[in-house]
Design a protein around this motif. Structure first.
Motif, PDB file in Angstrom:
ATOM      1  N   UNK A  85      -1.255  10.486   4.280  1.00 20.60           N
ATOM      2  CA  UNK A  85      -2.445   9.823   3.747  1.00 20.60           C
ATOM      3  C   UNK A  85      -2.076   8.574   2.949  1.00 20.60           C
ATOM      4  N   UNK A  86      -3.039   7.673   2.864  1.00 23.83           N
ATOM      5  CA  UNK A  86      -2.942   6.598   1.881  1.00 23.83           C
ATOM      6  C   UNK A  86      -3.220   7.173   0.502  1.00 23.83           C
ATOM      7  N   UNK A  87      -2.701   6.502  -0.536  1.00 22.06           N
ATOM      8  CA  UNK A  87      -3.112   6.821  -1.904  1.00 22.06           C
ATOM      9  C   UNK A  87      -3.828   5.597  -2.461  1.00 22.06           C
ATOM     10  N   UNK A  88      -5.036   5.821  -2.944  1.00 27.90           N
ATOM     11  CA  UNK A  88      -5.850   4.710  -3.456  1.00 27.90           C
ATOM     12  C   UNK A  88      -6.150   4.932  -4.939  1.00 27.90           C
ATOM     13  N   UNK A  89      -6.848   3.996  -5.519  1.00 31.96           N
ATOM     14  CA  UNK A  89      -7.316   4.081  -6.908  1.00 31.96           C
ATOM     15  C   UNK A  89      -6.187   4.171  -7.923  1.00 31.96           C
ATOM     16  N   UNK A 132       0.853  -1.190   0.000  1.00 28.97           N
ATOM     17  CA  UNK A 132       0.000   0.000   0.000  1.00 28.97           C
ATOM     18  C   UNK A 132       0.887   1.238   0.000  1.00 28.97           C
ATOM     19  N   UNK A 133       0.306   2.358  -0.442  1.00 27.65           N
ATOM     20  CA  UNK A 133       1.106   3.581  -0.596  1.00 27.65           C
ATOM     21  C   UNK A 133       0.795   4.560   0.536  1.00 27.65           C
ATOM     22  N   UNK A 134       1.847   4.971   1.244  1.00 27.69           N
ATOM     23  CA  UNK A 134       1.762   6.035   2.245  1.00 27.69           C
ATOM     24  C   UNK A 134       2.378   7.270   1.607  1.00 27.69           C
ATOM     25  N   UNK A 135       1.713   8.403   1.739  1.00 29.53           N
ATOM     26  CA  UNK A 135       2.252   9.622   1.117  1.00 29.53           C
ATOM     27  C   UNK A 135       2.114  10.806   2.048  1.00 29.53           C
ATOM     28  N   UNK A 136       2.895  11.832   1.743  1.00 32.15           N
ATOM     29  CA  UNK A 136       2.699  13.153   2.329  1.00 32.15           C
ATOM     30  C   UNK A 136       2.158  14.013   1.191  1.00 32.15           C
ATOM     31  N   UNK A 137       0.971  14.551   1.391  1.00 32.21           N
ATOM     32  CA  UNK A 137       0.316  15.349   0.357  1.00 32.21           C
ATOM     33  C   UNK A 137       0.490  16.823   0.693  1.00 32.21           C
ATOM     34  N   UNK A 138       0.972  17.589  -0.280  1.00 32.17           N
ATOM     35  CA  UNK A 138       1.138  19.031  -0.091  1.00 32.17           C
ATOM     36  C   UNK A 138      -0.111  19.729  -0.627  1.00 32.17           C
ATOM     37  N   UNK A 182     -10.253   9.195   5.273  1.00 31.26           N
ATOM     38  CA  UNK A 182      -9.957   9.869   4.006  1.00 31.26           C
ATOM     39  C   UNK A 182      -8.689   9.277   3.403  1.00 31.26           C
ATOM     40  N   UNK A 183      -8.637   9.331   2.080  1.00 34.00           N
ATOM     41  CA  UNK A 183      -7.415   8.972   1.365  1.00 34.00           C
ATOM     42  C   UNK A 183      -7.310   9.966   0.207  1.00 34.00           C
ATOM     43  N   UNK A 184      -6.230   9.894  -0.539  1.00 35.59           N
ATOM     44  CA  UNK A 184      -6.127  10.695  -1.768  1.00 35.59           C
ATOM     45  C   UNK A 184      -5.964   9.758  -2.949  1.00 35.59           C
TER      46      UNK A 184
END
Lengths: 373, 153
Positions: free
Chosen positions: B104-108, B89-95, B139-141
């Motif tokens: 956040x997770x990144x989905x889709x 799974x993808x863990x990210x820092x969203x700016x 929430x995810x992005x």
């Protein structure tokens, strides 16, 4: 400043690894006795005690561990700064000596850890539920940002682990004493891209001990004193233009320490940095000013941090190979620097270092300490 | 990933009301609750009472932007104890445009398709159902889907 400079007069370790049959008091006692022997002092000479520890050891660990060594009535203080606990404890001991309050103080760092990945956020938090808080993930995201900004390659991070394992072969206190090839590191199980299993420090049991004394007292002892000439600790600083890549203001603390000790990065002959995961070494040598931002990867790749390189880093194997019993790690970093500066590091000895630097980071805090002979 | 997309027809509640609310007018899209300093204008997420920029006490709650860019990320291959995700799974820092970084997770999207700088938008993900049968949402992005005509040029 009636005590003059602060000296490290004794260092000792309990080997790092897994010791299910030993209590934390046993680990701490063995490290402490080695440090007292090294100093040529007995426990009754110690006027104050500080204990670094992090997890699962209950209330009053320091009182129990120091109590094993004797019942002399000295004040004992527990210090917790995650993985940087015992280096912070050394700073408190040094402050006390410099103030003139005591002439001899001892720091013990201890830890016994479970196997497996740490979960710092607490398992019930929102972030933990979604798997967002894993420690290798935090380093992996810093690594990915570094790759994006500077073109650093996964091979550069992997080389840190190859070098550290090579150094640990010559460290009898290290948890892992087996060399690894670049391919073995890169091809080990992926944990958090680009960090593979062999780029993660292990969980460990172990202990470290450091005896500090006033310059006056140190001169009466037979060992060559190693002086702790400057130290600084800190927590993250709000900077809207530069969201944090690290646990704290390492670069700022390093500048303070260089200025206080009247040294420059070029004077540092041996260095210990916090490599809980392999990218840590690359970020940190940049933050400490040894290379420019973005040059850490190629510097490591070309052997700059090898024992024979321009800046030997983690000569004892670092957290990656020596092991990382969290509360003991800072004291172990200092132990290695002291042995290197005394010329007692055996097959892993750096050629004649005069200045040693320690950078020890815990979650949300960091310490930088300079040592000189 | 074990977490699921939200079924818009079902009643839903946020997993953590301190972090985000659900915009019912927009079909239950999560809205992150940011905290803005009325003195110096900096934004923060999650909640703070005191501005670390200027020390002002008493930040104002504001809705944060729904779109942002991936600042950094990792593909996690090991699930920590207690987490409900499935590896990888993808863990990210969203700016976000408010100069806030959000974990956040990144989905889709396939994990290997994620890039630093990629445009993403907030999306609800179902964590579980509560005792009353409502969906509990986090929430995810996810990547912003570009209209087909944009890709021609």
């Amino acid at each position: 400043m009636k005590n003059g400079r602060v000296a490290v007069v004794g260092v000792g370790l309990h080997p790092f690894g897994r010791f299910p049959d030993k209590a934390v008091e046993d680990l701490g006692r063995e490290a402490a006795l080695e440090a007292l022997r090294d100093a040529g002092l007995s426990y009754k000479d110690v006027e104050a005690g500080f204990l670094g520890r992090v997890t699962q050891l209950g209330i009053g660990v320091g009182q129990r561990v120091f109590g094993e060594l004797g019942l002399t009535g000295i004040p004992v203080t527990n210090v917790e700064l995650a993985c940087a606990s015992s280096s912070r404890a050394v700073m408190h001991a040094a402050d006390l000596i410099r103030s003139g309050a005591v002439e001899v103080a001892m720091v013990i760092g201890v830890e016994k850890m479970e196997r497996g990945m740490l979960q710092p956020g607490g398992e019930r938090s929102y972030q933990a539920l979604l798997g967002l808080t894993i420690l290798p993930g935090a380093y992996a995201m810093m690594a990915r940002r570094h790759m994006h900004l500077y073109g650093t390659k996964p091979e550069h991070f992997a080389k840190v682990s190859v070098k550290s394992h090579k150094n640990a072969v010559h460290n009898p206190y290290a948890q892992y004493r087996t060399e690894l090839t670049l391919e073995e590191v890169l091809n080990s199980r992926m944990i958090a891209d680009p960090i593979t299993l062999y780029q993660c420090c292990p969980t460990s049991d172990g202990a470290s001990a450091v005896v500090l004394a006033s310059e006056r007292r140190a001169r009466q002892l037979s060992n060559q004193p190693v002086y702790l000439t400057a130290w600084a600790g800190g927590t993250p600083i709000f900077d809207p233009d530069e969201p944090g890549l690290s646990e704290g203001p390492t670069a700022l603390l390093a500048r303070k320490v260089y200025q206080a000790a009247s040294i420059s990065p070029q004077d540092v002959g041996v260095c210990q940095v916090h490599d809980a995961f392999s990218p840590g070494e690359i970020f940190t040598i940049e933050e400490l000013g040894f290379v420019k931002p973005g040059e850490g990867g190629p510097f490591v790749w070309e052997g700059g941090t090898e024992i024979t390189g321009r800046l030997p880093v983690n000569t004892d194997g670092g957290l990656l190979s020596r092991g990382h019993p969290m509360g003991a790690t800072g004291g172990a970093m200092i132990t290695e620097i002291v042995r290197q500066l005394r010329g007692q590091a055996g097959p892993r000895q750096v050629a004649d270092p005069k200045v040693g630097l320690v950078q020890n980071a815990g979650i949300g805090g960091v310490n930088v300490l300079a040592f000189q002979v | 990933m074990a977490i699921q997309q939200k079924d818009r027809a079902r009643p839903a509640v946020p997993l953590n009301e301190r972090l985000f609310r659900l915009d019912e007018a927009e079909g239950g899209i999560p809205v992150l609750l940011g905290w803005r300093c009325p003195d110096c204008g900096h934004h923060f997420f999650p909640h703070r009472t005191i501005c670390p920029g200027c020390g002002h006490i008493g930040l104002e709650e504001v809705d944060l932007s729904r779109r942002g860019k991936v600042w950094t990320y990792t593909i996690a291959h090991q699930v920590p104890p207690g987490a409900i995700v499935e590896a990888p799974y993808v863990i990210a820092r969203i700016e976000l445009p408010e100069a806030v970084l959000v974990s956040s997770l990144i989905t889709d999207c396939a994990p290997e398709e994620v890039r630093v700088g990629m445009e993403v938008e907030i999306t609800p993900v179902k964590v579980r159902e509560d005792e009353e049968g409502r969906d509990v949402l986090a929430f995810a992005f996810r990547p912003v889907k570009k209209p087909a005509k944009e890709t021609k040029s």
